[in-house]
Scaffold this motif. Sequence first.
Motif, PDB file in Angstrom:
ATOM      1  N   ALA A  40      -4.415 -20.003  16.205  1.00 21.90           N
ATOM      2  CA  ALA A  40      -4.700 -19.581  17.578  1.00 21.90           C
ATOM      3  C   ALA A  40      -6.196 -19.279  17.698  1.00 21.90           C
ATOM      4  CB  ALA A  40      -3.872 -18.357  17.924  1.00 21.90           C
ATOM      5  N   PRO A  41      -6.738 -19.314  18.914  1.00 25.63           N
ATOM      6  CA  PRO A  41      -8.174 -19.040  19.099  1.00 25.63           C
ATOM      7  C   PRO A  41      -8.559 -17.684  18.531  1.00 25.63           C
ATOM      8  CG  PRO A  41      -7.244 -19.960  21.094  1.00 25.63           C
ATOM      9  CD  PRO A  41      -6.091 -19.697  20.175  1.00 25.63           C
ATOM     10  N   GLY A  42      -9.602 -17.668  17.735  1.00 28.89           N
ATOM     11  CA  GLY A  42     -10.095 -16.428  17.160  1.00 28.89           C
ATOM     12  C   GLY A  42      -9.300 -15.903  15.986  1.00 28.89           C
ATOM     13  N   LYS A  43      -8.312 -16.656  15.541  1.00 28.56           N
ATOM     14  CA  LYS A  43      -7.483 -16.209  14.423  1.00 28.56           C
ATOM     15  C   LYS A  43      -7.555 -17.206  13.272  1.00 28.56           C
ATOM     16  CE  LYS A  43      -4.154 -13.500  17.069  1.00 28.56           C
ATOM     17  NZ  LYS A  43      -2.702 -13.227  17.307  1.00 28.56           N
ATOM     18  N   GLN A  44      -7.156 -16.723  12.100  1.00 30.50           N
ATOM     19  CA  GLN A  44      -7.139 -17.601  10.945  1.00 30.50           C
ATOM     20  C   GLN A  44      -5.925 -18.521  10.986  1.00 30.50           C
ATOM     21  OE1 GLN A  44      -7.303 -15.029   7.470  1.00 30.50           O
ATOM     22  NE2 GLN A  44      -9.534 -15.207   7.387  1.00 30.50           N
ATOM     23  N   ARG A  45      -6.067 -19.653  10.340  1.00 33.46           N
ATOM     24  CA  ARG A  45      -4.943 -20.567  10.230  1.00 33.46           C
ATOM     25  C   ARG A  45      -3.885 -19.925   9.344  1.00 33.46           C
ATOM     26  NH1 ARG A  45      -6.158 -26.862   9.229  1.00 33.46           N
ATOM     27  NH2 ARG A  45      -7.510 -26.318  10.995  1.00 33.46           N
ATOM     28  N   GLU A  46      -2.630 -20.016   9.766  1.00 31.69           N
ATOM     29  CA  GLU A  46      -1.553 -19.408   9.005  1.00 31.69           C
ATOM     30  C   GLU A  46      -0.434 -20.411   8.744  1.00 31.69           C
ATOM     31  OE1 GLU A  46       0.681 -16.312  10.943  1.00 31.69           O
ATOM     32  OE2 GLU A  46       0.958 -17.455  12.783  1.00 31.69           O
ATOM     33  N   LEU A  47       0.234 -20.215   7.617  1.00 29.20           N
ATOM     34  CA  LEU A  47       1.379 -21.050   7.283  1.00 29.20           C
ATOM     35  C   LEU A  47       2.550 -20.670   8.180  1.00 29.20           C
ATOM     36  CD1 LEU A  47       2.856 -23.072   5.387  1.00 29.20           C
ATOM     37  CD2 LEU A  47       3.439 -21.088   3.972  1.00 29.20           C
ATOM     38  N   VAL A  48       3.177 -21.668   8.783  1.00 33.55           N
ATOM     39  CA  VAL A  48       4.368 -21.443   9.591  1.00 33.55           C
ATOM     40  C   VAL A  48       5.611 -21.708   8.752  1.00 33.55           C
ATOM     41  CG1 VAL A  48       5.660 -22.165  11.623  1.00 33.55           C
ATOM     42  CG2 VAL A  48       3.147 -22.081  11.694  1.00 33.55           C
ATOM     43  N   ALA A  49       5.662 -22.873   8.114  1.00 31.88           N
ATOM     44  CA  ALA A  49       6.820 -23.245   7.307  1.00 31.88           C
ATOM     45  C   ALA A  49       6.421 -24.359   6.360  1.00 31.88           C
ATOM     46  CB  ALA A  49       7.973 -23.706   8.186  1.00 31.88           C
ATOM     47  N   SER A  50       7.106 -24.411   5.215  1.00 38.33           N
ATOM     48  CA  SER A  50       6.847 -25.477   4.257  1.00 38.33           C
ATOM     49  C   SER A  50       8.169 -25.954   3.675  1.00 38.33           C
ATOM     50  CB  SER A  50       5.914 -25.007   3.142  1.00 38.33           C
ATOM     51  OG  SER A  50       6.544 -24.014   2.360  1.00 38.33           O
ATOM     52  N   ILE A  51       8.153 -27.187   3.171  1.00 43.17           N
ATOM     53  CA  ILE A  51       9.343 -27.758   2.547  1.00 43.17           C
ATOM     54  C   ILE A  51       8.895 -28.624   1.381  1.00 43.17           C
ATOM     55  CG2 ILE A  51       9.373 -29.682   4.203  1.00 43.17           C
ATOM     56  CD1 ILE A  51      12.479 -29.590   3.955  1.00 43.17           C
ATOM     57  N   ARG A  52       9.495 -28.404   0.233  1.00 39.03           N
ATOM     58  CA  ARG A  52       9.146 -29.165  -0.951  1.00 39.03           C
ATOM     59  C   ARG A  52      10.037 -30.400  -1.061  1.00 39.03           C
ATOM     60  NH1 ARG A  52       5.282 -27.278  -3.628  1.00 39.03           N
ATOM     61  NH2 ARG A  52       5.625 -28.888  -5.216  1.00 39.03           N
ATOM     62  N   SER A  53       9.731 -31.270  -1.995  1.00 41.46           N
ATOM     63  CA  SER A  53      10.457 -32.522  -2.125  1.00 41.46           C
ATOM     64  C   SER A  53      11.940 -32.289  -2.406  1.00 41.46           C
ATOM     65  CB  SER A  53       9.840 -33.392  -3.219  1.00 41.46           C
ATOM     66  OG  SER A  53       9.816 -32.684  -4.442  1.00 41.46           O
ATOM     67  N   GLY A  54      12.269 -31.196  -3.075  1.00 40.02           N
ATOM     68  CA  GLY A  54      13.670 -30.892  -3.372  1.00 40.02           C
ATOM     69  C   GLY A  54      14.403 -30.232  -2.225  1.00 40.02           C
ATOM     70  N   GLY A  55      13.662 -29.921  -1.152  1.00 39.22           N
ATOM     71  CA  GLY A  55      14.286 -29.337   0.030  1.00 39.22           C
ATOM     72  C   GLY A  55      14.114 -27.844   0.185  1.00 39.22           C
TER      73      GLY A  55
END
Length: 123
Positions: A40-55
């Motif tokens: 978001a403007p003025g904020k740091q980039r943040e992780l929302v969600a991740s998924i690995r190859s195994g699910g």
Amino acid sequence: QVQLEESGGGLVQAGGSLRLSCAASGSIFRINAMAWYRQAPGKQRELVASIRSGGRTVYTDSVKGRFTISRENAKNTVYLQMNSLKPEDTSVYYCNADITYGTGAYYYTEDYWGQGTQVTVSS
């Protein structure tokens, strides 16, 4: 050699839904993990969600129960289904992928980013 193409952003009212897509293309040997970040403007980039190859999936606390990350390995594509959207979810959403590429005897692993897609949630 590898590109990420995002789609699906837009404007939605609070409580609505959007689905983001990110397709990887190029000389891909293996996609090790894919993720969605937001900034978001003025904020740091943040992780929302991740998924690995195994699910295995990981979500930031603020989206648990509302967002679902999934991937379609045959299409090298990751999705982010976003439900019950809130104004505070308004951000530029970026796709990220950890990809091994190469041919023959030489393989390399790098981190790739998409160009970003705007998600705006109105109150």
